[in-house]
Motif scaffolding. Sequence first.
Motif, short mmCIF file in Angstrom:
data_model
loop_
_atom_site.label_atom_id
_atom_site.label_comp_id
_atom_site.label_asym_id
_atom_site.label_seq_id
_atom_site.Cartn_x
_atom_site.Cartn_y
_atom_site.Cartn_z
N HIS A 1 0.83 -1.20 0.00
CA HIS A 1 0.00 0.00 0.00
C HIS A 1 0.87 1.25 0.00
N MET A 2 1.94 1.23 0.80
CA MET A 2 2.83 2.39 0.86
C MET A 2 3.47 2.68 -0.48
N GLU A 3 3.96 1.62 -1.16
CA GLU A 3 4.62 1.82 -2.44
C GLU A 3 3.65 2.36 -3.50
N ILE A 4 2.46 1.80 -3.54
CA ILE A 4 1.47 2.27 -4.52
C ILE A 4 1.03 3.69 -4.19
N HIS A 5 0.88 3.97 -2.90
CA HIS A 5 0.47 5.31 -2.46
C HIS A 5 1.50 6.36 -2.87
N ARG A 6 2.76 6.01 -2.83
CA ARG A 6 3.82 6.97 -3.20
C ARG A 6 3.89 7.22 -4.70
N PHE A 7 3.37 6.29 -5.48
CA PHE A 7 3.43 6.41 -6.94
C PHE A 7 2.10 6.83 -7.55
N ARG A 8 1.09 7.02 -6.73
CA ARG A 8 -0.28 7.17 -7.24
C ARG A 8 -0.45 8.39 -8.13
N TYR A 9 0.17 9.52 -7.77
CA TYR A 9 -0.01 10.74 -8.55
C TYR A 9 0.67 10.63 -9.93
N ILE A 10 1.84 10.02 -9.95
CA ILE A 10 2.54 9.83 -11.23
C ILE A 10 1.75 8.90 -12.13
N LEU A 11 1.22 7.81 -11.55
CA LEU A 11 0.43 6.87 -12.33
C LEU A 11 -0.84 7.53 -12.86
N ALA A 12 -1.51 8.29 -12.00
CA ALA A 12 -2.72 8.98 -12.43
C ALA A 12 -2.42 9.97 -13.56
N ALA A 13 -1.30 10.68 -13.46
CA ALA A 13 -0.92 11.62 -14.51
C ALA A 13 -0.64 10.89 -15.83
#
Length: 280
Positions: A9-21
């Motif tokens: 969850h932490m790893e995905i949470h840290r990458f979420r904005y880049i992935l969404a962009a």
Amino acid sequence: MNRYLKLVHMEIHRFRYILAALLGLVAVVQWGALVWSARKMEAALDEVEKFGRYTFYVNELSDRKISYAEAIYNAQQLYILSVLTVIGVLCAYLLFVWYRDWLGRSTFIYRLLMLPSARSSIYLAKLTAILVCIMVSLAFQALSLVIGGAIFEVVVPSDRQAYSYFVDIVDATRVLEYLMPMRLVDFALNYGLGIVAVLVIFTGILIERSYRWIGIAYAVGYVLFCGAAIVIPINAMGMYRSDSYLYTAEIVGIEFAIILLIAAVSIWLGFRLIRRKISV
């Protein structure tokens, strides 16, 4: 298991904005390219109907219709560019997911390594996060094609629409053929190779982190060796030659065995390094 899920969850949470962009970029580029291509083809149809003059976009217009697959094909450069951008960022994230923890201001990797749980869970959590991001990107690409079909139906008049099968839509660009192959064997081989590539790169990073400067040479050598172990047998067994001694299915089976062996060795070596060589 609970700590492993928290790390994922932490790893995905840290990458979420880049992935969404990235996914937003895919949507804007692909849907915009689709509208542009459909309008161009419709204008070409108008020219044919008014002046009887064929254009670059229209070669055979006996039925005076446009298909979704043709619209994608005429804008495939932008589709390919958007997909390659996502692939490039995800490849960069393979390095970032590890080196961010080492090179960050607070050297977060030390806190991770000191958690009261197996260190292998750190490796597995980062691997799982990468795979989740890849699968989310793939699912969004499929959704983008579905939504693109709805946009196509709005942009192009119904009397000018020709039906497209999903396989024709995927075949419209080379990059979509690799992302969403229609045969299960091709899908397993493509994404199996991708997962093994992630494992090999992860292990290469841990080799470099374990041995520092000399580790760079070890890591590069390991990655090159694994790549050669996959590519050389394909050429040696003549997979793409008609006079090959082995059947294609047999060659594919051997390749799967090699891929599984490299995956197992990479996981074993990665676990061993993160447990015994890397220290706080």
